[in-house]
Scaffold this active site. Structure first.
Site, PDB file in Angstrom:
ATOM      1  CG  ASP A   1      -2.013  -1.004   1.188  1.00  0.00           C
ATOM      2  OD1 ASP A   1      -2.326  -1.472   0.076  1.00  0.00           O
ATOM      3  OD2 ASP A   1      -2.565  -1.330   2.256  1.00  0.00           O
TER       4      ASP A   1
ATOM      5  CE1 TYR B   1       3.552  -6.300   4.883  1.00  0.00           C
ATOM      6  CE2 TYR B   1       3.096  -8.559   5.564  1.00  0.00           C
ATOM      7  CZ  TYR B   1       3.119  -7.579   4.589  1.00  0.00           C
ATOM      8  OH  TYR B   1       2.716  -7.884   3.313  1.00  0.00           O
TER       9      TYR B   1
END
Length: 250
Positions: free
Chosen positions: A48, A76
């Site tokens: 994103d 992440y």
């Protein structure tokens, strides 16, 4: 480097860039260096715009390996605000609701995170690029419609609390392809009896590619200007490239 036969490049995507922005910039750098009209460049796994970190770019014939490369596990580091939600589950849209957080403790957070280990069902965000009837889900969401996305089965291999504050947590997640960390933030907030949304996201690994192996976009663009170039067998090398090389050698 032989960009036409195919190279795999590890890039640290900057904030507010789309994955395609990174592809476009590096493709342009390669085209200018080789003096060719075009070259295939793709990415293995979308990030994103509000996320940073590892993105794998592939060139030339290596674009055939995109599915293989993006199938690797992802890691992440995510920061989430507690007590508030947004329609997109991140900072793309403004806060739409507030919830109590007085009952949330570090111990509750740690116990709650264990609920997400292993195989889970996750409904993707409405603000996502998933196609429904040929149209992206985010088009429905921005019109105020419900795209009615179906749950997907995912695997969370590891989930770890890195930092805790009364209204914010930072976690590390190792997960399978297709996991939406924004949706995970939503689900963690609900499991805590509150709400949550993502405020920062950094991808630190895709398969074997780790953040410490990545170059920034400017670093990679500069490398492309100077790295020795190889050409596929029997490929007609552009005369302008040859003249440029001769000028450098002179």
């Amino acid at each position: 480097m032989n960009f036409l036969d195919g190279e795999i490049l590890y890039v640290d995507k900057p904030l507010e860039w789309t994955s395609f922005d990174a592809v476009k910039r590096i493709r342009g750098s390669i085209v200018r260096r080789l003096h060719v009209p075009k070259i295939k460049v793709g990415h293995a796994g979308t990030l994103d715009p509000l996320a940073t970190g590892v993105i794998i770019l592939v060139t030339g014939r290596a674009t055939r390996r995109i599915e293989e490369l993006q199938a690797g596990v992802k890691e992440y580091v995510a920061t989430m605000a507690l007590g508030a939600t947004t329609p997109s589950f991140d900072l793309e849209t403004p806060v739409d609701a507030h919830f109590p957080t007085d009952h949330i403790t570090e111990d509750l957070v740690r116990r709650t995170l264990t609920q997400f280990l292993g195989r889970i069902e996750q409904i993707p965000p409405a603000y996502s690029a998933i196609k429904i009837g040929g149209e992206r889900a985010y088009h429905y969401a921005r019109r105020g419609d419900d795209p009615k996305l179906k749950p997907k089965t995912l695997v969370i291999d590891e989930i770890e609390l890195l930092e805790y504050a009364p209204t914010s947590i930072t976690i590390r997640v190792v997960c399978s392809k297709g996991t939406y960390i924004r949706a995970l933030a939503r689900d963690i907030g609900e499991a805590l009896g509150s709400g949550a949304h993502l405020t920062a996201l950094r991808r630190t690994r895709v398969g074997d590619a780790t953040l410490d192996q990545c170059l920034t976009i400017p670093q990679l663009a500069e490398l492309i200007k100077t790295v020795p170039i190889e050409w596929p067998d029997n490929y007609p090398i552009p005369p302008r490239f040859l003249r440029e090389q001769a000028g450098e050698e002179a």
